[in-house]
Enzyme design. Structure first.
Site, short mmCIF file in Angstrom:
data_model
loop_
_atom_site.label_atom_id
_atom_site.label_comp_id
_atom_site.label_asym_id
_atom_site.label_seq_id
_atom_site.Cartn_x
_atom_site.Cartn_y
_atom_site.Cartn_z
N GLU A 64 -43.11 -27.21 -13.09
CA GLU A 64 -42.76 -28.63 -13.21
C GLU A 64 -42.67 -29.01 -14.69
O GLU A 64 -43.54 -28.66 -15.49
CB GLU A 64 -43.84 -29.46 -12.50
CG GLU A 64 -43.31 -30.56 -11.63
CD GLU A 64 -42.42 -30.07 -10.48
OE1 GLU A 64 -41.18 -29.98 -10.67
OE2 GLU A 64 -42.96 -29.82 -9.41
N GLY A 112 -36.23 -41.12 -3.38
CA GLY A 112 -37.33 -41.44 -4.29
C GLY A 112 -38.66 -40.79 -3.95
O GLY A 112 -39.71 -41.27 -4.34
N GLU A 167 -25.53 -37.20 -14.44
CA GLU A 167 -26.83 -37.88 -14.34
C GLU A 167 -27.39 -38.19 -15.73
O GLU A 167 -27.92 -39.26 -15.99
CB GLU A 167 -27.82 -37.03 -13.53
CG GLU A 167 -29.18 -37.68 -13.43
CD GLU A 167 -29.96 -37.34 -12.18
OE1 GLU A 167 -29.42 -36.69 -11.27
OE2 GLU A 167 -31.13 -37.75 -12.11
N ASP A 219 -32.62 -29.28 -10.17
CA ASP A 219 -32.31 -29.90 -8.88
C ASP A 219 -30.86 -29.66 -8.47
O ASP A 219 -30.57 -29.31 -7.33
CB ASP A 219 -32.59 -31.41 -8.93
CG ASP A 219 -34.02 -31.70 -9.36
OD1 ASP A 219 -34.86 -30.78 -9.28
OD2 ASP A 219 -34.30 -32.83 -9.79
C1 GLA Z 1 -37.03 -34.05 -11.98
C2 GLA Z 1 -35.84 -33.53 -12.80
C3 GLA Z 1 -35.90 -32.02 -12.90
C4 GLA Z 1 -37.27 -31.56 -13.42
C5 GLA Z 1 -38.39 -32.22 -12.62
C6 GLA Z 1 -39.75 -31.92 -13.20
O1 GLA Z 1 -36.94 -33.61 -10.66
O2 GLA Z 1 -34.63 -33.91 -12.20
O3 GLA Z 1 -34.87 -31.57 -13.73
O4 GLA Z 1 -37.39 -31.81 -14.79
O5 GLA Z 1 -38.24 -33.62 -12.57
O6 GLA Z 1 -40.05 -30.58 -13.08
#
Ligand code: GLA
Length: 394
Positions: free
Chosen positions: A35, A123, A161, A173
């Site tokens: 993360e 969300g 984005e 993501d």
């Molecule tokens: C969000 C962002 C990802 C990543 C996570 C944290 O989901 O979109 O790119 O940075 O937070 O790991």
């Protein structure tokens, strides 16, 4: 449960008669571990889930774009070519961002109608926005026969984005929404932009996503500030170790951080420590998964949470509560998932005790926070595809 019309039915119901030309889908994701590493050129271990954003498309004869979203029960329209649109902090910002990016590649020959049905909770740390972006971009590319796919399309979505919506997100993501593979996690190196698939087989165990019910949007959270701090930390370390070739926190070792403890600004040190150790945990977790070492994997999850709480400082009291209670109820590991600041948590639990786990955790949560938990079991799905085709794209 009331039946939900599919996107093609919704297209006719909300935007007028006429069949869809195509339907595209892209999944939400669960990140097993890694993360806040993706924008530091590090490692992540996400899984595409079997919950999708589904979009039906139909070409128009004029240059209008009309889009209906079932999640917001709202339509939105715009004329092509776009004339300097501005983000409004609304759901359609993501779509405008994608249209703008495509507008740089071609002159749209005509407009289109689109109806969106999202089965990815919004969300909740499941990356509903990336699934929306990828499904929309794949659909447009297909509708107009634009030869773009793979990493190029993933990067187009990330730019939409980042540059238009204004969330300086990493690439995880969008990447997993595109490249996800059923039954597998992706060990993604965000510097090389290459991944390896890791089979997700932990016998007798399951991953549960438990939504804290406290919502957050990345645009309104401390995400950008944390990202900036990581950049500052990397620059500080590059100046301190000029011969080490540090371009990002990816290049920093735990030993370097030991050496500068007390010398480096404290907040920057904590951010860097999290990222450096989290990268190590991702690699260790992928190994544990390959060995079927569930307990080892669980310990890494919990270590990740502690680091996100104490060093990276993106947890909330509700998420800490879910993790602590979860562990006391027998989870092998648990952690907040996604950007943090609310949203979802991930729990590794024994399949046989899922029901009891969820009900006891739910009762404790309701007593403490007066909120009802929503949970679901992670079933790894495929990345983006078109409904008309029988097999996933790759
Ligand atoms: C969000 C962002 C990802 C990543 C996570 C944290 O989901 O979109 O790119 O940075 O937070 O790991």
């Amino acid at each position: 449960m009331t039946p939900r019309p599919g996107s093609a039915g919704l297209l006719e119901e909300k935007l007028g008669p006429g069949p869809a030309d195509l339907v595209s889908l892209a999944p939400g994701r669960v990140n097993l571990i890694g993360e806040h590493t993706d924008y530091n050129e590090g490692f992540v271990l996400p899984v595409a889930i079997d919950r999708y954003t589904e979009i039906a498309f139909r070409r128009r004869r004029d240059m209008s774009v009309r889009i209906y979203s079932s999640a917001f029960d709202e339509s939105f329209s715009v004329e092509l070519p776009l004339r300097e649109p501005r983000p409004e902090g609304r759901w359609h910002d993501y779509l405008l961002g994608i249209l703008l990016e495509f507008g740089k590649l071609l002159d749209f020959p005509q407009g289109f109608d689109a109806a969106i049905v999202s089965h990815v909770p919004l969300g909740a740390g499941l990356s509903s926005s990336a699934s929306l972006e990828v499904a929309f971009a794949v659909g447009i590319a297909r509708l107009f026969g634009i030869g773009i796919g793979g990493l190029e399309l993933v990067e187009l979505c990330q730019r939409a984005e980042r540059d238009f919506v204004g969330v300086p997100c990493g690439i995880m993501d969008q990447y997993v929404a595109y490249f996800g593979r059923a039954g597998h996690a992706l060990l993604l190196d965000t510097r090389a932009l290459r991944h390896r698939v890791v089979p997700l087989e932990l016998t007798g165990l399951t991953f549960l996503v438990i939504d804290s019910g406290t919502r957050r949007t990345l645009a309104g959270s401390g995400y950008a500030a944390h990202r900036r701090e990581c950049g500052e930390a990397a620059r500080w370390l590059a100046a301190r170790f000029p011969d080490a070739g540090i371009r990002s926190l990816r290049d920093v070792s735990p030993e370097m951080l030991d050496r500068v403890r007390g010398e480096m600004p404290e907040v920057l040190w904590r951010r860097a420590r999290h990222v450096v150790e989290e990268n190590g945990r991702v690699i260790a977790a992928a190994d544990a998964l390959a060995r079927g070492d569930a307990e080892g994997f669980g310990r890494l999850l919990t270590a990740s949470h502690i680091s996100l709480r104490d060093l990276f400082e993106v947890s909330t009291p509700q998420l800490d509560f879910l993790v602590e209670q979860g562990l006391s109820l027998g989870a092998l590991g648990a952690r907040l998932m996604g950007g943090g600041f609310g949203g979802a948590s991930l729990h590794l639990v024994r399949e046989a005790s899922v029901e009891e786990y969820v009900s006891r955790l739910g009762a404790a949560y309701r007593r403490r926070w007066g909120l009802t938990l929503k949970s679901f079991e992670v079933r790894p799905g495929d990345g983006t595809y078109e409904l008309a085709r029988t097999s996933p794209r790759r």
